[in-house]
Design a protein around this motif. Sequence first.
Motif, PDB file in Angstrom:
ATOM      1  N   GLN A   1       0.829  -1.213   0.000  1.00  0.00           N
ATOM      2  CA  GLN A   1       0.000   0.000   0.000  1.00  0.00           C
ATOM      3  C   GLN A   1       0.864   1.265   0.000  1.00  0.00           C
ATOM      4  O   GLN A   1       0.673   2.160  -0.824  1.00  0.00           O
ATOM      5  CB  GLN A   1      -0.900   0.017   1.242  1.00  0.00           C
ATOM      6  CG  GLN A   1      -2.240  -0.686   1.090  1.00  0.00           C
ATOM      7  CD  GLN A   1      -3.109  -0.506   2.318  1.00  0.00           C
ATOM      8  OE1 GLN A   1      -2.636  -0.619   3.452  1.00  0.00           O
ATOM      9  NE2 GLN A   1      -4.369  -0.225   2.115  1.00  0.00           N
ATOM     10  N   LYS A   2       1.796   1.321   0.923  1.00  0.00           N
ATOM     11  CA  LYS A   2       2.561   2.554   1.133  1.00  0.00           C
ATOM     12  C   LYS A   2       3.707   2.735   0.146  1.00  0.00           C
ATOM     13  O   LYS A   2       3.916   3.829  -0.381  1.00  0.00           O
ATOM     14  CB  LYS A   2       3.124   2.574   2.559  1.00  0.00           C
ATOM     15  CG  LYS A   2       2.064   2.637   3.644  1.00  0.00           C
ATOM     16  CD  LYS A   2       2.681   2.522   5.032  1.00  0.00           C
ATOM     17  CE  LYS A   2       1.622   2.505   6.122  1.00  0.00           C
ATOM     18  NZ  LYS A   2       2.207   2.353   7.471  1.00  0.00           N
ATOM     19  N   ARG A   3       4.449   1.665  -0.135  1.00  0.00           N
ATOM     20  CA  ARG A   3       5.697   1.813  -0.871  1.00  0.00           C
ATOM     21  C   ARG A   3       5.580   1.507  -2.368  1.00  0.00           C
ATOM     22  O   ARG A   3       6.381   1.993  -3.153  1.00  0.00           O
ATOM     23  CB  ARG A   3       6.771   0.916  -0.256  1.00  0.00           C
ATOM     24  CG  ARG A   3       7.000   1.179   1.221  1.00  0.00           C
ATOM     25  CD  ARG A   3       8.089   0.279   1.788  1.00  0.00           C
ATOM     26  NE  ARG A   3       8.196   0.360   3.231  1.00  0.00           N
ATOM     27  CZ  ARG A   3       8.845   1.308   3.908  1.00  0.00           C
ATOM     28  NH1 ARG A   3       9.466   2.274   3.240  1.00  0.00           N
ATOM     29  NH2 ARG A   3       8.898   1.283   5.224  1.00  0.00           N
ATOM     30  N   ILE A   4       4.562   0.710  -2.755  1.00  0.00           N
ATOM     31  CA  ILE A   4       4.420   0.343  -4.175  1.00  0.00           C
ATOM     32  C   ILE A   4       3.267   1.094  -4.837  1.00  0.00           C
ATOM     33  O   ILE A   4       3.437   1.721  -5.895  1.00  0.00           O
ATOM     34  CB  ILE A   4       4.192  -1.179  -4.335  1.00  0.00           C
ATOM     35  CG1 ILE A   4       5.321  -1.978  -3.684  1.00  0.00           C
ATOM     36  CG2 ILE A   4       4.031  -1.549  -5.812  1.00  0.00           C
ATOM     37  CD1 ILE A   4       6.656  -1.845  -4.355  1.00  0.00           C
ATOM     38  N   LEU A   5       2.095   1.063  -4.199  1.00  0.00           N
ATOM     39  CA  LEU A   5       0.893   1.622  -4.831  1.00  0.00           C
ATOM     40  C   LEU A   5       0.535   3.023  -4.347  1.00  0.00           C
ATOM     41  O   LEU A   5      -0.216   3.731  -5.024  1.00  0.00           O
ATOM     42  CB  LEU A   5      -0.298   0.685  -4.590  1.00  0.00           C
ATOM     43  CG  LEU A   5      -0.140  -0.760  -5.084  1.00  0.00           C
ATOM     44  CD1 LEU A   5      -1.358  -1.589  -4.706  1.00  0.00           C
ATOM     45  CD2 LEU A   5       0.073  -0.793  -6.592  1.00  0.00           C
ATOM     46  N   ALA A   6       1.004   3.404  -3.177  1.00  0.00           N
ATOM     47  CA  ALA A   6       0.692   4.720  -2.581  1.00  0.00           C
ATOM     48  C   ALA A   6      -0.813   4.944  -2.471  1.00  0.00           C
ATOM     49  O   ALA A   6      -1.365   5.929  -2.953  1.00  0.00           O
ATOM     50  CB  ALA A   6       1.343   5.843  -3.390  1.00  0.00           C
TER      51      ALA A   6
END
Length: 406
Positions: free
Chosen positions: A214-219
């Motif tokens: 969620q945070k590092r790949i897709l934001a």
Amino acid sequence: MRLLNLLKIATKAIVLNKTRTLLTMLGIIIGVASVIAMLAIGEGSKESIRSTISSMGSNMITIRPGTDVRGGVRQERSAMETLKLKDYLALKKEATLLTYISPLVNGGGQVINGSNNWPSTIYGVNQDYLEIKITELQSGSMFTDAEVQSASKVALIGQTVVDNIFPNGQDPIGQMIRFNNIPFTVIGVLEEKGENTFGQDQDDVVIAPYTTVQKRILAINFLESIVASAVSEEEAPQAVIQVSEIMRSQHNLEETAEDDFNVRSMEELISTFSSTSEMLTVLLVAIASISLLIGGIGIMNIMYVSVKERTKEIGLRMAVGARGSDILMQFLIEAILISITGGVLGVMLGLGATVFIEKFLNWPTSVALYSIVISFIVCAVTGIFFGWYPAKKAAALDPITALRYE
């Protein structure tokens, strides 16, 4: 005349005209073989689909965002962000018919190890995911709840990814890889599952904590779906109802409002694909049955010829005391024998064809006993139906006229 005598006479007539009888049987043979082969392919496909879907988790339930109506305009699912972490937490707390539950987000990209790279898909999940998907670890370990909460950069990889980014056979455990330039430490390798029925490579995956993806790949701060496992396959339909009720309560939907989410179980997917497979099987069997119809017409034709050729014989039998019912039975038994013998040869050819299809064409097949039973019944009915009229015509011949026939 006794039935045994009639059977002997009919058999002798068939043996005396071997070539003509074999050609007459050809339509029946091809028809029966085609029906058995088509049914075997249909049954094999259904079993393969059920097996594949079950290997993905037969109790699995999937919750996805659904379409919504805003200002009179129906929104696309891709534009929806209706699934939140609070929905997952509510289901985990309140759903009594679920054993495992996991958030799910995913994205595509390049997996890189040194100069080796491979296009793959990363799935962001929690530690329940492997239980839901009935997937084992070949080596290493699953990430912990603490690693999920801290959005740690750890990952599990499938065998296809291993083969392509670790081509020299080195142990991936503990190695650093990158997914879209984000570094991940490999902590586990998934057991090989191969391709499913739909041709999808189940080993071409990277699995990481959903918080990390969620945070590092897709934001993003929403969930793309939630996957869960019902307590049993039998309870799955009731679990779907329970999940829907909890989701509607979470989303504060009025009684008349449409769901802004979709809940699907694997049983529905199995049912859908099985129905499609059955429809295609029926279509194939219907086409194959045309050969049976042609075979039946061939039997009627040859019986007409036989009646004409043996008119004198019929007259002589009647003259020495044979009744019309005896003549009727004689020709009817002959027609049934031709049909049943063709059916036996057709079954043998059909079974041989299914073995060839499975061994050399790699199509899944499963011969059901009912397909053979139905084939024999159809053959008997075909013999009676198409042999009746010529036999009736032979029985109705006038003995005197028959004796004078040239």
